[in-house]
Design an enzyme around this catalytic site. Sequence first.
Site, PDB file in Angstrom:
ATOM      1  N   ARG A 157      -2.255 -14.994   1.401  1.00 19.46           N
ATOM      2  CA  ARG A 157      -3.365 -15.032   2.507  1.00 19.46           C
ATOM      3  C   ARG A 157      -4.465 -15.936   1.960  1.00 19.46           C
ATOM      4  O   ARG A 157      -4.908 -16.608   2.565  1.00 19.46           O
ATOM      5  CB  ARG A 157      -3.895 -13.596   2.407  1.00 19.46           C
ATOM      6  CG  ARG A 157      -5.264 -13.506   3.250  1.00 19.46           C
ATOM      7  CD  ARG A 157      -5.173 -14.197   4.563  1.00 19.46           C
ATOM      8  NE  ARG A 157      -6.469 -14.234   5.227  1.00 19.46           N
ATOM      9  CZ  ARG A 157      -7.443 -15.258   4.969  1.00 19.46           C
ATOM     10  NH1 ARG A 157      -6.989 -16.340   4.187  1.00 19.46           N
ATOM     11  NH2 ARG A 157      -8.533 -15.360   5.416  1.00 19.46           N
ATOM     12  N   LEU A 206     -13.975 -10.723   0.670  1.00 20.60           N
ATOM     13  CA  LEU A 206     -13.001  -9.708   1.462  1.00 20.60           C
ATOM     14  C   LEU A 206     -11.369 -10.139   1.412  1.00 20.60           C
ATOM     15  O   LEU A 206     -10.885 -10.433   2.468  1.00 20.60           O
ATOM     16  CB  LEU A 206     -13.473  -9.636   2.811  1.00 20.60           C
ATOM     17  CG  LEU A 206     -14.872  -9.347   2.959  1.00 20.60           C
ATOM     18  CD1 LEU A 206     -15.413  -9.088   4.380  1.00 20.60           C
ATOM     19  CD2 LEU A 206     -15.473  -7.882   2.340  1.00 20.60           C
ATOM     20  N   PRO A 207     -10.957 -10.273   0.432  1.00 22.59           N
ATOM     21  CA  PRO A 207      -9.358 -10.541   0.251  1.00 22.59           C
ATOM     22  C   PRO A 207      -8.619  -9.435   1.102  1.00 22.59           C
ATOM     23  O   PRO A 207      -9.028  -8.161   1.104  1.00 22.59           O
ATOM     24  CB  PRO A 207      -8.926 -10.421  -0.971  1.00 22.59           C
ATOM     25  CG  PRO A 207     -10.021  -9.662  -1.903  1.00 22.59           C
ATOM     26  CD  PRO A 207     -11.202  -9.824  -1.109  1.00 22.59           C
ATOM     27  N   HIS A 208      -7.668  -9.817   1.855  1.00 21.63           N
ATOM     28  CA  HIS A 208      -6.753  -8.928   2.685  1.00 21.63           C
ATOM     29  C   HIS A 208      -5.496  -9.366   2.972  1.00 21.63           C
ATOM     30  O   HIS A 208      -5.117 -10.482   2.753  1.00 21.63           O
ATOM     31  CB  HIS A 208      -7.521  -8.676   4.165  1.00 21.63           C
ATOM     32  CG  HIS A 208      -7.773  -9.872   4.799  1.00 21.63           C
ATOM     33  ND1 HIS A 208      -8.982 -10.552   4.407  1.00 21.63           N
ATOM     34  CD2 HIS A 208      -7.250 -10.623   5.690  1.00 21.63           C
ATOM     35  CE1 HIS A 208      -8.927 -11.687   5.277  1.00 21.63           C
ATOM     36  NE2 HIS A 208      -7.966 -11.573   6.305  1.00 21.63           N
ATOM     37  N   ALA A 209      -4.505  -8.377   3.296  1.00 22.11           N
ATOM     38  CA  ALA A 209      -3.304  -8.800   3.259  1.00 22.11           C
ATOM     39  C   ALA A 209      -2.483  -7.716   4.096  1.00 22.11           C
ATOM     40  O   ALA A 209      -2.763  -6.645   3.982  1.00 22.11           O
ATOM     41  CB  ALA A 209      -2.559  -8.928   1.814  1.00 22.11           C
TER      42      ALA A 209
END
Length: 154
Positions: free
Chosen positions: A50, A64-67
């Site tokens: 991502r 705000l890392p997201h996966a």
Amino acid sequence: MDLSTLLRPDAVKVLATVTSKKRLFQDLGDIAHSAYGLDAIQTVDALQEREALGPTGVGHGVALPHARLHGLTEVVGVFLRLEKALDFDAVDRLPVDLIFALFAPKDSGVDHLKALALVSRTMRNAEVCAKLRVNTDPAALHAVLTAAAGAQAA
């Protein structure tokens, strides 16, 4: 949807130093594994994949890392407060010290977006961020986050 359902108390940590974004993702994977039973390697790989699309550092010291992950049935989060800010290629080029990672089921459409919007609103609140930066107790950090999101929903 509120942060108390997304974020378990044991998924909130304070880390003294993180030397790289890759190390940060490994820490997030380890915490996601211990708090939610997620596969740490799959989690790290998904975060890196991502992040390759574009940095998730949103500015003002926040990332705000997201996966999306296979095998997950609901959106869950991990919050980290770093004692020493980390270069994260954020949009404002400032290092980050507050990280709220979200993990969603591979096929979650609107729930993932709603969770991301909720976290984003919470982390854009300067008062909330100030409280997070002065606390080093994970339980207090969890309380600040869940109280803030609850107040915004009202």
